[in-house]
Design a protein around this motif. Structure first.
Motif, PDB file in Angstrom:
ATOM      1  N   GLY A 126      -3.933  19.127  -0.033  1.00  0.00           N
ATOM      2  CA  GLY A 126      -4.916  19.192  -1.104  1.00  0.00           C
ATOM      3  C   GLY A 126      -4.536  18.444  -2.367  1.00  0.00           C
ATOM      4  O   GLY A 126      -5.335  18.355  -3.282  1.00  0.00           O
ATOM      5  N   TYR A 127      -3.318  17.921  -2.449  1.00  0.00           N
ATOM      6  CA  TYR A 127      -2.950  17.187  -3.657  1.00  0.00           C
ATOM      7  C   TYR A 127      -3.298  15.712  -3.512  1.00  0.00           C
ATOM      8  O   TYR A 127      -3.112  15.116  -2.457  1.00  0.00           O
ATOM      9  N   MET A 128      -3.777  15.131  -4.623  1.00  0.00           N
ATOM     10  CA  MET A 128      -4.205  13.733  -4.599  1.00  0.00           C
ATOM     11  C   MET A 128      -3.046  12.786  -4.301  1.00  0.00           C
ATOM     12  O   MET A 128      -3.255  11.698  -3.797  1.00  0.00           O
ATOM     13  N   GLY A 129      -1.838  13.204  -4.664  1.00  0.00           N
ATOM     14  CA  GLY A 129      -0.672  12.336  -4.515  1.00  0.00           C
ATOM     15  C   GLY A 129      -0.481  11.825  -3.104  1.00  0.00           C
ATOM     16  O   GLY A 129      -0.008  10.719  -2.891  1.00  0.00           O
ATOM     17  N   GLU A 130      -0.871  12.658  -2.132  1.00  0.00           N
ATOM     18  CA  GLU A 130      -0.719  12.254  -0.740  1.00  0.00           C
ATOM     19  C   GLU A 130      -2.035  11.788  -0.124  1.00  0.00           C
ATOM     20  O   GLU A 130      -2.064  10.858   0.667  1.00  0.00           O
ATOM     21  N   CYS A 187       0.875  -1.163   0.000  1.00  0.00           N
ATOM     22  CA  CYS A 187       0.000   0.000   0.000  1.00  0.00           C
ATOM     23  C   CYS A 187       0.918   1.219   0.000  1.00  0.00           C
ATOM     24  O   CYS A 187       1.894   1.252   0.744  1.00  0.00           O
ATOM     25  N   MET A 188       0.654   2.185  -0.870  1.00  0.00           N
ATOM     26  CA  MET A 188       1.513   3.358  -0.951  1.00  0.00           C
ATOM     27  C   MET A 188       0.717   4.586  -1.338  1.00  0.00           C
ATOM     28  O   MET A 188      -0.446   4.483  -1.744  1.00  0.00           O
ATOM     29  N   HIS A 189       1.345   5.763  -1.229  1.00  0.00           N
ATOM     30  CA  HIS A 189       0.688   6.995  -1.667  1.00  0.00           C
ATOM     31  C   HIS A 189       0.517   6.976  -3.181  1.00  0.00           C
ATOM     32  O   HIS A 189       1.391   6.493  -3.904  1.00  0.00           O
ATOM     33  N   GLN A 190      -0.597   7.543  -3.662  1.00  0.00           N
ATOM     34  CA  GLN A 190      -0.842   7.600  -5.100  1.00  0.00           C
ATOM     35  C   GLN A 190       0.310   8.289  -5.839  1.00  0.00           C
ATOM     36  O   GLN A 190       0.699   7.872  -6.928  1.00  0.00           O
ATOM     37  N   GLY A 191       0.877   9.334  -5.239  1.00  0.00           N
ATOM     38  CA  GLY A 191       1.976  10.060  -5.877  1.00  0.00           C
ATOM     39  C   GLY A 191       3.175   9.160  -6.136  1.00  0.00           C
ATOM     40  O   GLY A 191       3.718   9.124  -7.252  1.00  0.00           O
ATOM     41  N   ASP A 192       3.576   8.397  -5.110  1.00  0.00           N
ATOM     42  CA  ASP A 192       4.734   7.495  -5.256  1.00  0.00           C
ATOM     43  C   ASP A 192       4.433   6.402  -6.281  1.00  0.00           C
ATOM     44  O   ASP A 192       5.301   5.993  -7.045  1.00  0.00           O
ATOM     45  N   PHE A 193       3.201   5.941  -6.291  1.00  0.00           N
ATOM     46  CA  PHE A 193       2.773   4.899  -7.230  1.00  0.00           C
ATOM     47  C   PHE A 193       2.905   5.410  -8.673  1.00  0.00           C
ATOM     48  O   PHE A 193       3.508   4.755  -9.532  1.00  0.00           O
ATOM     49  N   LEU A 194       2.368   6.599  -8.943  1.00  0.00           N
ATOM     50  CA  LEU A 194       2.385   7.149 -10.302  1.00  0.00           C
ATOM     51  C   LEU A 194       3.800   7.501 -10.762  1.00  0.00           C
ATOM     52  O   LEU A 194       4.178   7.253 -11.909  1.00  0.00           O
TER      53      LEU A 194
END
Length: 366
Positions: A341-345, A297-304
Motif C-alpha cells: 500500500g505504500y507509494m514507494g514500492e 527505471c526504479m521504485h519511487q521510494g529509492d528515487f526519493l
C-alpha cells in the motif's frame, strides 16, 4: 443506480454492438458531457484519489532538485521549457518552482513553464495555484503546443489514465476483451473478433492459461514516442512517474476508484476514475527504439531517498511541534516506504534523456 454515462454507453452498444476497453476507458474519462475528468475535480481528500504531490510538498521539492541536477548535467542551458503533462491542481509544479527559484535562480529566471491540460476545470485551479509566477506560466491543450527548445519534462500519473486494450486467452488464441450487454441489458465484459499478434506477448515466461488477460497500450506508446521525438529534436530529459510494473506480464489491471475505494470497472462509468497499471518495460523499449538514452527505471521510494527526501524532511521538521513532525514522518513513509500500500514500492520512476548523460539517483549503466 445506473449513471447517465452508463445509459449513454448502453444505447451506443445496443445500436452498434460491443465497444473495446479503449473506447469504454476513453468515454468514462473524457466524454464531453459525462466524462469523469470533464465534470469533476478528482484530486485530494474530497475527490476520489490522492496523488503524491497532495500527500506532501516534499514530493514536488524532490522533483525540483532532480530537475536542477539534470539541468546542470546538461550544461545549464538557457531558456528551458519546464513542462508538465497532466498537472492536476498545479501542486507539484508549485513545489518544484519554489525549490528551483531558491536553489537555481539562473534556471528559474530564464525558464518558461508549460502545462499541458485538457480540463478547463483543472486549468482554473492551476492558474490560481501558480498565480505568483505570473506570465512565466502558459497552458496548452496538447503537447504539440509547447514551444520548441530544450525541455525538462515531468509526468506524474499521466500514463495510467491513457486508455489500454485488453486481450483474453481463449483455446483459439487471444481475442480482444470488449464491453457489451448481458441478457438483462446491463454492461458486461465479452469477447470481440480482434486477435493479437503473438510477437507482442512476453517471451520466456510460461504460457498463459485460458481466461488470462494481456494488456497492450498503443496510445501510451504513442505519447512516449512524441516525448522522445521532442528530446531528440531539442534535447532534454523526461521524468515519468506512475503506478505500474517494471516487467511485462499477464494480468488484468483495469481498476476504478470512487471516493478512495476500489469500484468494479463497469459499475459507475463517469462517476469513478478509471486507470490501469503502466508497463514500464514497454515504455523503456519504446524509448530505446525511438533512439533516446534510457537513464533507468526504479521504485519511487529509492528515487526519493536517493534525492535526499529524508534529509529534507528532517530540516522541514526542525522547529515544528510534535504533531507536525509526526505528519512529516508519515508523509515520507507514504511517499517512499516499501511494502503493502505504500507509494514507494507501487510507483516507478523512469527517466530518458538526449544526449546521453548520467543522472542521479539512477545508476550508471556499465
Amino acid at each position: 443506480m445506473a449513471t447517465p454515462l452508463a445509459e449513454k454507453i448502453k444505447s451506443l452498444i445496443s445500436a452498434n454492438g460491443p465497444i473495446s476497453i479503449t473506447d469504454y476507458f476513453a468515454l468514462c474519462l473524457a466524454d464531453p458531457e459525462h466524462g469523469y475528468y470533464r465534470t469533476r475535480n478528482p484530486f485530494g481528500r474530497d475527490g476520489d484519489f490522492v496523488t503524491a504531490p497532495e500527500v506532501s510538498q516534499l514530493f514536488g521539492e524532490m522533483l525540483g532538485i532532480f530537475m536542477i541536477n539534470t539541468w546542470q548535467r546538461h550544461g545549464e542551458p538557457r531558456d528551458v521549457r519546464l513542462v508538465e503533462i497532466g498537472p492536476g491542481r498545479g501542486t507539484m509544479m508549485t513545489d518544484m518552482l519554489r525549490v528551483i527559484a531558491r536553489a537555481a535562480p539562473n534556471l528559474y529566471e530564464t525558464a518558461t513553464v508549460h502545462l499541458v491540460e485538457t480540463s478547463a476545470l483543472l486549468k482554473l485551479t492551476q492558474m490560481e495555484t501558480l498565480s505568483s509566477h505570473g506570465d512565466k506560466v502558459s497552458w496548452h491543450e496538447s503537447f504539440d503546443g509547447v514551444p520548441e527548445g530544450f525541455t525538462l519534462l515531468a509526468a506524474n500519473e499521466l500514463f495510467d489514465a491513457i486508455p489500454i486494450r485488453q486481450f483474453v486467452k481463449t483455446p483459439n488464441g487471444f481475442r480482444e476483451r470488449m464491453v457489451g450487454l448481458d441478457e438483462n441489458g446491463e454492461l458486461c465484459f465479452t469477447l470481440g473478433v480482434a486477435t493479437l499478434d503473438p510477437a507482442m506477448l512476453p517471451q520466456g515466461i510460461s504460457p498463459p492459461a485460458d481466461g488470462e488477460i494481456f494488456e497492450v497500450a498503443p496510445a501510451r506508446q504513442s505519447v512516449m514516442l512524441t516525448i522522445c521525438e521532442r528530446l531528440i529534436a531539442h534535447h532534454g530529459t523526461a521524468l515519468i512517474i506512475d503506478y505500474g510494473h517494471m516487467v511485462t506480464n499477464y494480468g488484468d489491471t483495469l481498476q476504478a476508484v470512487r471516493a478512495h475505494e476500489y469500484d468494479p470497472p463497469l459499475a459507475h462509468p463517469g462517476h469513478a476514475d478509471l486507470t490501469s497499471h503502466v508497463d514500464f518495460e514497454n515504455l523503456a523499449r519504446t524509448s530505446l527504439a525511438a533512439g533516446v538514452h534510457l537513464n533507468g527505471c526504479m521504485h519511487q521510494g529509492d528515487f526519493l531517498v536517493g534525492l535526499g527526501i529524508e534529509q529534507r524532511a528532517a530540516s522541514l521538521g526542525r522547529d515544528k511541534d510534535e504533531t507536525m513532525q509526526a505528519q512529516i514522518v508519515e508523509a515520507v513513509h507514504r511517499l517512499a516506504g516499501a511494502g503493502n500500500g505504500y507509494m514507494g514500492e507501487l510507483f516507478k520512476v523512469m527517466a530518458v534523456s538526449m544526449p546521453a548523460i548520467h543522472l542521479q539517483p539512477f545508476k550508471p549503466k556499465h
